[in-house]
Write a protein that holds these residues in place. Sequence first.
Motif, PDB file in Angstrom:
ATOM      1  N   ARG A  96       0.848  -1.199   0.000  1.00 23.64           N
ATOM      2  CA  ARG A  96       0.000   0.000   0.000  1.00 23.64           C
ATOM      3  C   ARG A  96       0.878   1.241   0.000  1.00 23.64           C
ATOM      4  NH1 ARG A  96      -2.563  -0.527   6.137  1.00 23.64           N
ATOM      5  NH2 ARG A  96      -0.666   0.049   7.295  1.00 23.64           N
ATOM      6  N   GLN A  97       0.281   2.309  -0.505  1.00 26.46           N
ATOM      7  CA  GLN A  97       0.995   3.585  -0.551  1.00 26.46           C
ATOM      8  C   GLN A  97       0.032   4.703  -0.210  1.00 26.46           C
ATOM      9  OE1 GLN A  97       3.115   4.366  -4.213  1.00 26.46           O
ATOM     10  NE2 GLN A  97       4.457   5.821  -3.186  1.00 26.46           N
ATOM     11  N   ALA A  98       0.340   5.399   0.881  1.00 27.53           N
ATOM     12  CA  ALA A  98      -0.453   6.547   1.302  1.00 27.53           C
ATOM     13  C   ALA A  98       0.145   7.811   0.679  1.00 27.53           C
ATOM     14  CB  ALA A  98      -0.450   6.640   2.824  1.00 27.53           C
ATOM     15  N   PRO A  99      -0.636   8.872   0.565  1.00 24.48           N
ATOM     16  CA  PRO A  99      -0.124  10.114  -0.025  1.00 24.48           C
ATOM     17  C   PRO A  99       1.113  10.611   0.708  1.00 24.48           C
ATOM     18  CG  PRO A  99      -2.493  10.216   0.187  1.00 24.48           C
ATOM     19  CD  PRO A  99      -2.066   8.966   0.898  1.00 24.48           C
ATOM     20  N   GLY A 100       2.154  10.913  -0.063  1.00 24.66           N
ATOM     21  CA  GLY A 100       3.374  11.447   0.513  1.00 24.66           C
ATOM     22  C   GLY A 100       4.253  10.428   1.204  1.00 24.66           C
ATOM     23  N   LYS A 101       3.878   9.149   1.110  1.00 24.55           N
ATOM     24  CA  LYS A 101       4.666   8.103   1.767  1.00 24.55           C
ATOM     25  C   LYS A 101       5.153   7.083   0.744  1.00 24.55           C
ATOM     26  CE  LYS A 101       2.506   8.395   6.329  1.00 24.55           C
ATOM     27  NZ  LYS A 101       1.908   7.623   7.445  1.00 24.55           N
ATOM     28  N   GLU A 102       6.149   6.320   1.156  1.00 25.77           N
ATOM     29  CA  GLU A 102       6.660   5.270   0.292  1.00 25.77           C
ATOM     30  C   GLU A 102       5.724   4.058   0.326  1.00 25.77           C
ATOM     31  OE1 GLU A 102      11.469   6.172   0.595  1.00 25.77           O
ATOM     32  OE2 GLU A 102      10.643   4.272   1.308  1.00 25.77           O
ATOM     33  N   ARG A 103       5.817   3.259  -0.730  1.00 25.12           N
ATOM     34  CA  ARG A 103       5.038   2.032  -0.782  1.00 25.12           C
ATOM     35  C   ARG A 103       5.537   1.089   0.305  1.00 25.12           C
ATOM     36  NH1 ARG A 103       3.735  -0.466  -6.603  1.00 25.12           N
ATOM     37  NH2 ARG A 103       3.169   1.732  -6.785  1.00 25.12           N
ATOM     38  N   GLU A 104       4.605   0.468   1.023  1.00 30.21           N
ATOM     39  CA  GLU A 104       4.995  -0.413   2.113  1.00 30.21           C
ATOM     40  C   GLU A 104       4.328  -1.776   1.990  1.00 30.21           C
ATOM     41  OE1 GLU A 104       3.828   1.000   5.968  1.00 30.21           O
ATOM     42  OE2 GLU A 104       1.692   1.019   5.477  1.00 30.21           O
ATOM     43  N   PHE A 105       5.018  -2.756   2.495  1.00 28.90           N
ATOM     44  CA  PHE A 105       4.534  -4.131   2.492  1.00 28.90           C
ATOM     45  C   PHE A 105       3.353  -4.283   3.442  1.00 28.90           C
ATOM     46  CE2 PHE A 105       4.549  -8.629   2.373  1.00 28.90           C
ATOM     47  CZ  PHE A 105       4.454  -9.091   3.678  1.00 28.90           C
ATOM     48  N   VAL A 106       2.358  -5.073   3.017  1.00 32.39           N
ATOM     49  CA  VAL A 106       1.199  -5.352   3.858  1.00 32.39           C
ATOM     50  C   VAL A 106       1.137  -6.848   4.197  1.00 32.39           C
ATOM     51  CG1 VAL A 106      -1.321  -5.333   3.991  1.00 32.39           C
ATOM     52  CG2 VAL A 106      -0.120  -3.426   2.906  1.00 32.39           C
ATOM     53  N   ALA A 107       1.107  -7.685   3.170  1.00 36.11           N
ATOM     54  CA  ALA A 107       0.975  -9.132   3.389  1.00 36.11           C
ATOM     55  C   ALA A 107       1.427  -9.877   2.146  1.00 36.11           C
ATOM     56  CB  ALA A 107      -0.469  -9.490   3.720  1.00 36.11           C
ATOM     57  N   ALA A 108       1.800 -11.143   2.333  1.00 31.42           N
ATOM     58  CA  ALA A 108       2.202 -11.972   1.201  1.00 31.42           C
ATOM     59  C   ALA A 108       1.859 -13.429   1.474  1.00 31.42           C
ATOM     60  CB  ALA A 108       3.696 -11.819   0.920  1.00 31.42           C
ATOM     61  N   ILE A 109       1.693 -14.171   0.396  1.00 26.90           N
ATOM     62  CA  ILE A 109       1.328 -15.579   0.509  1.00 26.90           C
ATOM     63  C   ILE A 109       2.116 -16.396  -0.504  1.00 26.90           C
ATOM     64  CG2 ILE A 109      -0.639 -15.295  -1.081  1.00 26.90           C
ATOM     65  CD1 ILE A 109      -2.170 -17.308   0.749  1.00 26.90           C
ATOM     66  N   GLY A 110       2.600 -17.541  -0.089  1.00 28.83           N
ATOM     67  CA  GLY A 110       3.377 -18.391  -0.965  1.00 28.83           C
ATOM     68  C   GLY A 110       2.521 -19.096  -1.998  1.00 28.83           C
ATOM     69  N   TRP A 111       3.208 -19.786  -2.926  1.00 29.82           N
ATOM     70  CA  TRP A 111       2.475 -20.347  -4.051  1.00 29.82           C
ATOM     71  C   TRP A 111       1.481 -21.429  -3.655  1.00 29.82           C
ATOM     72  CZ3 TRP A 111       6.582 -23.363  -7.385  1.00 29.82           C
ATOM     73  CH2 TRP A 111       7.199 -24.337  -6.591  1.00 29.82           C
ATOM     74  N   SER A 112       1.703 -22.109  -2.546  1.00 28.03           N
ATOM     75  CA  SER A 112       0.768 -23.151  -2.120  1.00 28.03           C
ATOM     76  C   SER A 112      -0.303 -22.621  -1.184  1.00 28.03           C
ATOM     77  CB  SER A 112       1.526 -24.278  -1.425  1.00 28.03           C
ATOM     78  OG  SER A 112       2.033 -23.811  -0.191  1.00 28.03           O
ATOM     79  N   GLY A 113      -0.112 -21.399  -0.710  1.00 26.71           N
ATOM     80  CA  GLY A 113      -1.038 -20.840   0.262  1.00 26.71           C
ATOM     81  C   GLY A 113      -0.700 -21.211   1.689  1.00 26.71           C
ATOM     82  N   GLY A 114       0.305 -22.066   1.866  1.00 32.35           N
ATOM     83  CA  GLY A 114       0.641 -22.516   3.212  1.00 32.35           C
ATOM     84  C   GLY A 114       1.537 -21.566   3.977  1.00 32.35           C
TER      85      GLY A 114
END
Length: 124
Positions: free
Chosen positions: A38-56
């Motif tokens: 996500r990226q808020a106005p005036g801020k750098e893009r930041e990580f929120v969440a991630a999921i691997g290819w199997s979902g595990g």
Amino acid sequence: QVQLVESGGGLVQAGGSLRLSCAASIRTFSSYSMGWFRQAPGKEREFVAAIGWSGGSTTYADSVKGRFTISRDSAKNTVYLQMNSLKPEDTAVYYCAAKRGVVPPTQSWEYDYWGQGTQVTVSS
């Protein structure tokens, strides 16, 4: 050509919920790890969440842990971000990203493909 299309953003009051979706036109979707940033106005893009290819394998930013849940449906080539207990500081443009590989990255530079983003606005 890989395309990622986000949807589900909108305006919600603090404490409310939204579910974002990211539809991926990837033939081998199950070979890709997926992430949300996500990226808020005036801020750098930041990580929120991630999921691997199997979902595990999933990983979250500390700021959203316990409130957000990432999931994927390989039959639909779609990744989701369920956002609960939203706060005004969650207001941002949310981006979906894809990276071929097993381990879901947390750095934006590691991802190969990006969607156009969807706006989430949380009012106080």
